[in-house]
Design an enzyme around this catalytic site. Structure first.
Site, mmCIF file in Angstrom:
data_model
loop_
_atom_site.group_PDB
_atom_site.id
_atom_site.type_symbol
_atom_site.label_atom_id
_atom_site.label_comp_id
_atom_site.label_asym_id
_atom_site.label_seq_id
_atom_site.Cartn_x
_atom_site.Cartn_y
_atom_site.Cartn_z
ATOM 1 N N GLY B 146 7.483 -7.343 1.078
ATOM 2 C CA GLY B 146 7.955 -5.989 0.863
ATOM 3 C C GLY B 146 6.780 -5.025 0.814
ATOM 4 O O GLY B 146 6.739 -4.025 1.506
ATOM 5 N N TYR B 152 -1.691 -6.963 -2.075
ATOM 6 C CA TYR B 152 -1.892 -8.417 -2.195
ATOM 7 C C TYR B 152 -3.353 -8.810 -2.026
ATOM 8 O O TYR B 152 -3.666 -9.973 -1.798
ATOM 9 C CB TYR B 152 -1.048 -9.165 -1.158
ATOM 10 C CG TYR B 152 0.431 -9.107 -1.436
ATOM 11 C CD1 TYR B 152 1.027 -10.024 -2.293
ATOM 12 C CD2 TYR B 152 1.241 -8.137 -0.846
ATOM 13 C CE1 TYR B 152 2.383 -9.979 -2.548
ATOM 14 C CE2 TYR B 152 2.598 -8.078 -1.104
ATOM 15 C CZ TYR B 152 3.162 -9.006 -1.951
ATOM 16 O OH TYR B 152 4.509 -8.959 -2.199
ATOM 17 N N HIS B 158 -0.435 -6.655 -7.014
ATOM 18 C CA HIS B 158 0.326 -7.901 -7.171
ATOM 19 C C HIS B 158 -0.585 -9.117 -7.339
ATOM 20 O O HIS B 158 -0.138 -10.169 -7.779
ATOM 21 C CB HIS B 158 1.231 -8.134 -5.970
ATOM 22 C CG HIS B 158 2.189 -7.026 -5.703
ATOM 23 N ND1 HIS B 158 2.877 -6.368 -6.703
ATOM 24 C CD2 HIS B 158 2.573 -6.425 -4.545
ATOM 25 C CE1 HIS B 158 3.648 -5.434 -6.172
ATOM 26 N NE2 HIS B 158 3.470 -5.437 -4.872
#
Lengths: 235, 235
Positions: B146, B152, B158
């Site tokens: 997403g 990332y 995240h």
């Protein structure tokens, strides 16, 4: 404290079941309240798709988040999901009780997350991490392993348990706002004596009794990231 | 090459479905062979318990690994599991195609692992990691996200994707012996143009076409650990 424990184990007489019973006992009475979801006994369905909803936003193409937003606006989550959401919003403390299967939660519990943690209701519109819907509530994993603690050390064969649990602790629980406590781990209960198992149950009871004083895992705050979601320079 | 692709997405017309179709196309013909499991369309059942077996070893207490050993000796896995095992043993290359849901695989795919990767048949008796049952075979994750790639990164909101995927790449695929290739990641396909999506499909085709030359992720060998499963001193 209002505690909500979720259990994922096919055998109710398992050590996971015994740990779950300790939680029920600690939080039933003494000014606390307790609710639970025993996913196997509820025959909880972990497959996420159109079955999650009693409404349809786009009949041509299934995009789960679109349907979740629609269901959030119209309260059209299927009852099995709506009931779990109610418990989540009700609780101050969420306990996930499971055996570590393939270095993660059993599928029945992963599906509980996939289906219940819905956009619009549980996250979205800037509500995530420390700004999340459940911010101020606490969550904790209580798990059993097959291997011993050494194999989950930083220099262990399987790798550091805190890294292994990061996708759950940070990616699920922290993502929706919980203060995440360090996990309670019963190492390899299948390979220990009845006395050692009783020791685990006793120390779990003490852990839960003092859980309001446990320090959460420290994660960086949203404000520490820039608009591309990278850490701001610390200069 | 004998390729086996497993798809976990509720919408067959999704971008995951399109990536899955690229794999089918690349490995159908040209001297290759291709089989697949489209878990949603198969209505694969991800809940692991006594339903996995047509036999019962211990009717009083359900311990999955005990029942798996028994089923391995007696070939009494239920047909839905036995068929998946057959494809696993047949293939040289395993491809898991899924959207990253809650920083892991969808429950339907986690349950495919929970049920199919059975002790006795797929691991056990010292057969794990580089000594694993599938050693010499290759496996790769192909996934969609997403969020964008920045979130990332190592300093991303995240967390590092390679850490997030470690429980799958190391804990599932490497555990049973596969050489695990770096994942193919389509970042946020829902937020890009049709041309950019076509670029992803084209680069996935090139990636698969040259996959026999891709260098696997480096993990320490079993021989590097002592009898307590800690890294031997490197002195």
């Amino acid at each position: 404290m209002k505690a909500f424990a979720v259990l994922a184990h096919p055998e109710r007489e398992s050590f996971n079941g015994a740990l779950f019973d300790v939680a029920a006992d600690v939080f039933s009475g003494g000014g606390h309240e307790f609710v639970s979801s025993d996913l196997y006994r509820m025959q909880f369905d972990p497959v996420s798709d159109r079955r999650n909803f009693t409404s349809v936003k786009d009949p041509q193409y299934f995009k789960q988040q679109i349907e979740e937003l629609h269901a959030s606006e119209n309260s059209t989550f299927r009852s099995d999901i709506a009931e779990e959401m109610e418990k989540l919003f009700w609780c101050d403390l969420l306990i996930l009780q499971f055996p570590l299967w393939w270095f993660s939660m059993p599928a029945i519990m992963k599906g509980w997350v996939d289906r219940v943690f819905a956009m619009g209701r549980v996250y979205g519109s800037g509500k995530w991490y420390d700004q999340g819907v459940f911010s101020g509530k606490r969550a904790v994993l209580s798990l059993t392993t097959g291997g011993g603690s050494g194999s989950y050390a930083e220099d262990g064969l399987h790798g550091d348990l805190s890294q292994i649990l990061y996708p759950i602790n940070h990616g699920i629980l922290r993502f929706v706002g919980f203060d995440v406590l360090p996990p309670f781990v019963a190492w390899s209960p299948v390979r220990i004596s009845p006395e050692q198992r009783q020791d685990y149950l006793d120390s779990y009871r003490r852990f839960l009794t003092g859980i309001d004083k446990v320090e959460p895992i420290a994660y960086p705050a949203l404000a520490e990231f820039d608009e591309t979601f990278r850490r701001k320079s610390l200069v």
